[in-house]
Structures are given as structure tokens and as C-alpha cells.
Write a protein that holds these residues in place. Structure first.
Motif, PDB file in Angstrom:
ATOM      1  N   ASN A   1       8.735   1.796  -2.719  1.00  0.00           N
ATOM      2  CA  ASN A   1       8.137   1.741  -4.061  1.00  0.00           C
ATOM      3  C   ASN A   1       7.011   2.758  -4.267  1.00  0.00           C
ATOM      4  N   SER A   2       6.442   3.251  -3.186  1.00  0.00           N
ATOM      5  CA  SER A   2       5.378   4.242  -3.368  1.00  0.00           C
ATOM      6  C   SER A   2       5.936   5.590  -3.820  1.00  0.00           C
ATOM      7  N   VAL A   3       7.270   5.741  -3.757  1.00  0.00           N
ATOM      8  CA  VAL A   3       7.934   6.888  -4.386  1.00  0.00           C
ATOM      9  C   VAL A   3       8.611   6.430  -5.684  1.00  0.00           C
TER      10      VAL A   3
ATOM     11  N   ALA B   1      -1.404   9.184  -1.143  1.00  0.00           N
ATOM     12  CA  ALA B   1      -0.979  10.576  -0.933  1.00  0.00           C
ATOM     13  C   ALA B   1       0.216  10.911  -1.829  1.00  0.00           C
ATOM     14  N   LEU B   2       1.173  10.010  -1.891  1.00  0.00           N
ATOM     15  CA  LEU B   2       2.373  10.264  -2.704  1.00  0.00           C
ATOM     16  C   LEU B   2       2.011  10.334  -4.187  1.00  0.00           C
ATOM     17  N   ASN B   3       1.093   9.495  -4.625  1.00  0.00           N
ATOM     18  CA  ASN B   3       0.654   9.560  -6.023  1.00  0.00           C
ATOM     19  C   ASN B   3      -0.009  10.897  -6.326  1.00  0.00           C
TER      20      ASN B   3
ATOM     21  N   VAL C   1       6.619  10.728   5.115  1.00  0.00           N
ATOM     22  CA  VAL C   1       6.808  10.589   6.571  1.00  0.00           C
ATOM     23  C   VAL C   1       6.095   9.334   7.096  1.00  0.00           C
ATOM     24  N   SER C   2       5.912   8.359   6.212  1.00  0.00           N
ATOM     25  CA  SER C   2       5.171   7.138   6.596  1.00  0.00           C
ATOM     26  C   SER C   2       5.722   6.499   7.855  1.00  0.00           C
ATOM     27  N   GLN C   3       7.049   6.458   7.973  1.00  0.00           N
ATOM     28  CA  GLN C   3       7.652   5.741   9.101  1.00  0.00           C
ATOM     29  C   GLN C   3       7.856   6.621  10.332  1.00  0.00           C
ATOM     30  N   THR C   4       7.835   7.912  10.164  1.00  0.00           N
ATOM     31  CA  THR C   4       8.164   8.780  11.307  1.00  0.00           C
ATOM     32  C   THR C   4       6.927   9.391  11.979  1.00  0.00           C
TER      33      THR C   4
ATOM     34  N   PHE D   1       1.578  11.074   4.612  1.00  0.00           N
ATOM     35  CA  PHE D   1       1.612  10.199   5.795  1.00  0.00           C
ATOM     36  C   PHE D   1       0.627   9.048   5.648  1.00  0.00           C
ATOM     37  N   THR D   2       0.857   8.045   6.459  1.00  0.00           N
ATOM     38  CA  THR D   2      -0.078   6.927   6.509  1.00  0.00           C
ATOM     39  C   THR D   2      -0.663   6.883   7.904  1.00  0.00           C
ATOM     40  N   GLY D   3      -1.890   6.369   8.023  1.00  0.00           N
ATOM     41  CA  GLY D   3      -2.536   6.353   9.332  1.00  0.00           C
ATOM     42  C   GLY D   3      -2.298   5.079  10.118  1.00  0.00           C
ATOM     43  N   HIS D   4      -1.917   4.006   9.417  1.00  0.00           N
ATOM     44  CA  HIS D   4      -1.965   2.680  10.066  1.00  0.00           C
ATOM     45  C   HIS D   4      -0.646   2.228  10.681  1.00  0.00           C
ATOM     46  N   LYS D   5       0.350   3.110  10.681  1.00  0.00           N
ATOM     47  CA  LYS D   5       1.607   2.713  11.321  1.00  0.00           C
ATOM     48  C   LYS D   5       1.653   3.384  12.706  1.00  0.00           C
ATOM     49  N   SER D   6       2.581   4.322  12.925  1.00  0.00           N
ATOM     50  CA  SER D   6       2.746   4.825  14.299  1.00  0.00           C
ATOM     51  C   SER D   6       1.704   5.857  14.717  1.00  0.00           C
TER      52      SER D   6
ATOM     53  N   HIS E   1      -6.410   7.423   1.123  1.00  0.00           N
ATOM     54  CA  HIS E   1      -6.428   6.000   1.522  1.00  0.00           C
ATOM     55  C   HIS E   1      -5.203   5.534   2.312  1.00  0.00           C
ATOM     56  N   ASN E   2      -4.045   6.064   1.989  1.00  0.00           N
ATOM     57  CA  ASN E   2      -2.788   5.592   2.612  1.00  0.00           C
ATOM     58  C   ASN E   2      -1.650   6.489   2.102  1.00  0.00           C
ATOM     59  N   ALA E   3      -0.432   6.187   2.486  1.00  0.00           N
ATOM     60  CA  ALA E   3       0.686   7.027   2.044  1.00  0.00           C
ATOM     61  C   ALA E   3       0.923   6.895   0.536  1.00  0.00           C
TER      62      ALA E   3
ATOM     63  N   MET F   1      11.612  12.852  -0.946  1.00  0.00           N
ATOM     64  CA  MET F   1      12.473  12.027  -0.099  1.00  0.00           C
ATOM     65  C   MET F   1      11.796  11.543   1.170  1.00  0.00           C
ATOM     66  N   ASN F   2      12.377  10.447   1.599  1.00  0.00           N
ATOM     67  CA  ASN F   2      11.966   9.714   2.753  1.00  0.00           C
ATOM     68  C   ASN F   2      12.446  10.407   4.031  1.00  0.00           C
ATOM     69  N   HIS F   3      11.607  10.483   5.046  1.00  0.00           N
ATOM     70  CA  HIS F   3      12.068  11.027   6.338  1.00  0.00           C
ATOM     71  C   HIS F   3      12.737   9.912   7.142  1.00  0.00           C
ATOM     72  N   GLY F   4      12.049   8.774   7.257  1.00  0.00           N
ATOM     73  CA  GLY F   4      12.631   7.642   7.995  1.00  0.00           C
ATOM     74  C   GLY F   4      12.595   6.390   7.138  1.00  0.00           C
ATOM     75  N   SER F   5      13.716   5.694   7.065  1.00  0.00           N
ATOM     76  CA  SER F   5      13.782   4.500   6.210  1.00  0.00           C
ATOM     77  C   SER F   5      13.018   3.339   6.833  1.00  0.00           C
ATOM     78  N   ASN F   6      12.189   2.674   6.006  1.00  0.00           N
ATOM     79  CA  ASN F   6      11.417   1.535   6.502  1.00  0.00           C
ATOM     80  C   ASN F   6      12.255   0.262   6.593  1.00  0.00           C
ATOM     81  N   VAL F   7      13.515   0.321   6.120  1.00  0.00           N
ATOM     82  CA  VAL F   7      14.383  -0.867   6.178  1.00  0.00           C
ATOM     83  C   VAL F   7      15.470  -0.683   7.234  1.00  0.00           C
TER      84      VAL F   7
HETATM   85  C1  LIG Z   1       8.668   4.600   3.806  1.00  0.00           C
HETATM   86  C2  LIG Z   1       7.303   4.157   3.355  1.00  0.00           C
HETATM   87  N1  LIG Z   1       6.668   4.860   2.420  1.00  0.00           N
HETATM   88  C3  LIG Z   1       5.439   4.518   1.993  1.00  0.00           C
HETATM   89  C4  LIG Z   1       4.796   3.416   2.497  1.00  0.00           C
HETATM   90  C5  LIG Z   1       3.445   3.062   1.986  1.00  0.00           C
HETATM   91  O1  LIG Z   1       2.488   3.199   2.972  1.00  0.00           O
HETATM   92  P1  LIG Z   1       0.989   2.730   2.726  1.00  0.00           P
HETATM   93  O2  LIG Z   1       0.991   1.249   2.868  1.00  0.00           O
HETATM   94  O3  LIG Z   1       0.208   3.404   3.780  1.00  0.00           O
HETATM   95  O4  LIG Z   1       0.609   3.152   1.366  1.00  0.00           O
HETATM   96  C6  LIG Z   1       5.416   2.636   3.462  1.00  0.00           C
HETATM   97  C7  LIG Z   1       4.769   1.426   3.977  1.00  0.00           C
HETATM   98  O5  LIG Z   1       5.379   0.440   4.302  1.00  0.00           O
HETATM   99  C8  LIG Z   1       6.709   3.023   3.907  1.00  0.00           C
HETATM  100  O6  LIG Z   1       7.353   2.317   4.834  1.00  0.00           O
END
Ligand SMILES: Cc1ncc(COP(=O)(O)O)c(C=O)c1O
Length: 407
Positions: A116-118, A93-95, A193-196, A214-219, A88-90, A162-168
């Protein structure tokens, strides 16, 4: 309830929308025209439950899913599309990855940069399953020192997440250095790799990752409700769910083989169609060109903001290297949300304020007391004109803050 909502038929089409959309880290918008068009085409012409058996049209739908796996597999530098699991989304996948790999009593290393998804899956394991989680700090420029992660690895360490690219902060971490250490020790490396993904190369082997989420709805420019994980050969993730796969229906046990092992129920065919069109668009334009465009705008924005009195930028210390086009700041005298409201109401600039689902990061920055930061995140459709307007709008807010302080 009781709140007035915009009737959907009053919404305008993207080309008429006049907002300056700087919330691409939440979701990219608008999408390339072919994403909308292909979703419409697929849903109208083959919107049936996909499968390997049955009538012709369901095979057409099934083929679209397989082709999308192949496309994503190539995108992540893999060779076996069956290891590409669609979900469904990142977060999903992470869960699947975290709960499927970590066991009660294990040790896990992660960072304070995480979303928070991690954080939440690991926090749940820490509280409920006696999992010992190490939360590694990041430095003032927004980077985690790989040796600080590697130093925590021990005989009981099951995984590094760990995060590849920070969303903040937009900083891209040196995952490869951690990956090598994990491989040497037989520790699983799960990379968010949600952000990268879709912005810069994300190659499974180069990162030394066992699983990328990964997530599909970002880049990758697909629609919401799409994402997945790519699992390296030899890495087995326990199934934490079970259900229909449309394959070998007589089996009472959920299938062990990939991708079915981690796929459950009817696929989001329409979303997968959009994701396929999004990835093809990224491939056609080229990630390098998209990233260069976004980073040129980021540079303008960062340089402009750093010259405005009263603006504090976070984690921007190392310039344009090893980063994506995301930045966070606050304006003296205002809470982040107030700045966001003024940008929206006065200038039509859409950005995201608050903690951005990264509470540990904001605690480490000390911005939790300001209720987070203002985040501007750029996408392929942003323009220099929009960046200049944004700088002007922030300058006016900062001047208002200064006037209030002096009166
Ligand atoms: C670094 C990071 N991880 C995970 C997510 C969660 O992605 P999703 O909304 O596709 O579950 C996001 C979404 O903002 C994110 O920026």
C-alpha cells in the motif's frame, strides 16, 4: 479505551521471550544486542539536536548522521553519500519519490505485487491528478514478467514503480531488466527495496534504478522510524515539503541540494544510531551468511508445509532461487486469522495474517475472500527447532480442519 494494556515494566527482555517470532517481514525482532546498546549510548552521551554548527556535541551527533549516510551509500553501491536521504520509513521515502517525480497527466507503470505504500500514493495520483496508472499482473509463481512491464512503456510514461521483493510471497523480481529499458527511454525507475535491503545485494546500478526506497527496521536491523531513499545523480525529485534543515537558515526557500532537498526537521538521531549499528552488524555477519541461514530454514518450512494435507502455499513455484525467506499459505477450513490465533495462543508462534497491506496481490491470488493468508517470515535469529515446532503446529491445525470436515 477501557482495554487492559500490559504495563511496559512487565515486558520481558528479548532473551526471556519465548515466542517463536516469524513476523520479520513486518519488522525484524529481536535486534542485535549492539543496536540496543548503541542507541542507549548515543542518546545518553550525545542526545542533542545534530548540526554542523554550534557546540562540540552537536557536531558529534551530526557526524554520526553523516557516517550513517556513508555506510548506507556504500551498502547500496553508491559513491556520493549526499544522495542518501534519511527519512522516517519506506512509506515516507516512497511518498517523497512518487509525489516528487510524477506530474499530473503522466503515465506510470507498476505491478499488482505492490504494498500500500506504493498503491496508495499512485491511487491518489490516479484519482486526483489524472495520472494514468498501469497495474501489471504477476504469474502463478509470484513473478512479474519484465517484458510485460516494458511493453507498457510509452512516450507519456514518467516512471515505473516496482517492488524488489514481495512482502507476501517472498519472490524477488527481475528489476534489472526493467531498469535497462527505463534507462534507454529516459523513464524514472523507483524501486521499493523494503524487503530485500539487508537480505540480498541491492546495488543501485545493477538494478538500473533512479531511486531506491528502503526501510531501516526490517533486514537492515535498525529500529522503527528509520528509512530513506537513495537518488541517482542527475535525478531531481521535486520538494513536496519544506522546513528547517539546520543549514543556511537565512534562506527562505528550502534548500535545493541533496540530502537537505528532501530532509525536513530534526532527524531521528537515536533511530539513525540504531540503524548504523544494525547495518554494521549485517556487514559483520555478512548478508550471504544471513540469507543462506534464512533460506535453509525456509526450505525446511516450505517442504514441510507442502506435505501437509489441506495446506495451500502461494507463489512458491520456483523453488529457492530469486527469493527471500517469506512464505504465505492457508489451511483448508479456516480463515487466515483463525490460523494465526491458534498458532499464537496454542503454540506461541507469532506470525502475520490478513492482506499484509497488499490488497491487489490477494485479489489476484483470490485469497481476498479468505481475508488474506498466513505469512511466515524468517529472520537471522530463527532456528531449525522453531521451524519444526511451527510445522507440527500447522499439521495439528490442518488435522483439526480435516476432522471438522468429516464430522
Ligand atoms: C514491500 C514493502 N514496501 C513498503 C513497506 C513499508 O515500510 P515502512 O513500514 O517502513 O514504511 C513494507 C513494510 O511492510 C513492505 O513490506
Amino acid at each position: 479505551m477501557g482495554k487492559t494494556r500490559t504495563p511496559y515494566f512487565e515486558l520481558k527482555m528479548p532473551k526471556e521471550v519465548e515466542i517463536t517470532y516469524l513476523d520479520n517481514a513486518a519488522t525484524s525482532y529481536p535486534k542485535p544486542a549492539e543496536v540496543y546498546e548503541f542507541m542507549d549510548l548515543v542518546y545518553r552521551s550525545a542526545g542533542v539536536n545534530p548540526g554542523r554548527s554550534g557546540f562540540d556535541l552537536c557536531r558529534v551527533a551530526g557526524d554520526l548522521i553523516d557516517e550513517t549516510r556513508e555506510l548506507l551509500c556504500r551498502h547500496f553501491g553508491g559513491t556520493d553519500p549526499n544522495r542518501l536521504v534519511l527519512c522516517h520509513n519506506a512509506t515516507d521515502a516512497l511518498n517523497l519519490a512518487i509525489f516528487g517525480i510524477v506530474r499530473p497527466g503522466d503515465h506510470v507503470v507498476t505491478t499488482k505485487l505492490e504494498h500500500n505504500s506504493v498503491i496508495r500514493p499512485l491511487w491518489t495520483l490516479q484519482e486526483d491528478e489524472n495520472v494514468d496508472v498501469d497495474w501489471v499482473e504477476f504469474d502463478g509463481a509470484g513473478y512479474v514478467d519484465p517484458t510485460a512491464v516494458i511493453e507498457r512503456l510509452g512516450p507519456d510514461t514518467r516512471a515505473v514503480v516496482m517492488n524488489h521483493g514481495s512482502n507476501v510471497l517472498g519472490t524477488v523480481q527481475d528489476v534489472a531488466a526493467v531498469g535497462k529499458a527505463c534507462r534507454d527511454r529516459g523513464i524514472h525507475l523507483i524501486v521499493d527495496v523494503s524487503q530485500t535491503a539487508g537480505k540480498i545485494p541491492v546495488q543501485m546500478d545493477d538494478l538500473g534504478a533512479d531511486v531506491i526506497c528502503f526501510t531501516g527496521h526490517k533486514s537492515l536491523m535498525g529500529p522503527m522510524g528509520t528509512g530513506g531513499l537513495f537518488v541517482r545523480e542527475g535525478v531531481e525529485i521535486r520538494k513536496t515539503r519544506a522546513g528547517g534543515t539546520g543549514v543556511r537558515s537565512a534562506d527562505r526557500r528550502h534548500l535545493d541540494e541533496y540530502p537537505y532537498r528532501l530532509e525536513f526537521g530534526t532527524h531521528n538521531l537515536i533511530g539513525i544510531a540504531g540503524l548504523s549499528a544494525g547495518v554494521q552488524w549485517v556487514n559483520r555477519i555478512g548478508m550471504e551468511a544471513i540469507h543462506a541461514h534464512e533460506m535453509a530454514l525456509w526450505q525446511e518450512l516450505r517442504d514441510g508445509l507442502s506435505k501437509i494435507d489441506g495446506v495451500t502455499l502461494y507463489g512458491q513455484g520456483s523453488g529457492a532461487e530469486d527469493r527471500i525467506a517469506v512464505l504465505s499459505f492457508n489451511v483448508e477450513g479456516f480463515e487466515a486469522a483463525d490460523v494465526g490465533t491458534m498458532l499464537d495462543v496454542d503454540s506461541g508462534i507469532a506470525c502475520r495474517t490478513g492482506l499484509h497491506c497488499a490488497p491487489m496481490l490477494h485479489e489476484a491470488l483470490g485469497t481476498d475472500t479468505l481475508h488474506g493468508s498466513v505469512r511466515l517470515s524468517l529472520g537471522p535469529y530463527n532456528t531449525l527447532e522453531q521451524i519444526r515446532r511451527t510445522l507440527e503446529a500447522v499439521r495439528e491445525i490442518a488435522e483439526l480442519g480435516a476432522r471438522r470436515r468429516s464430522s
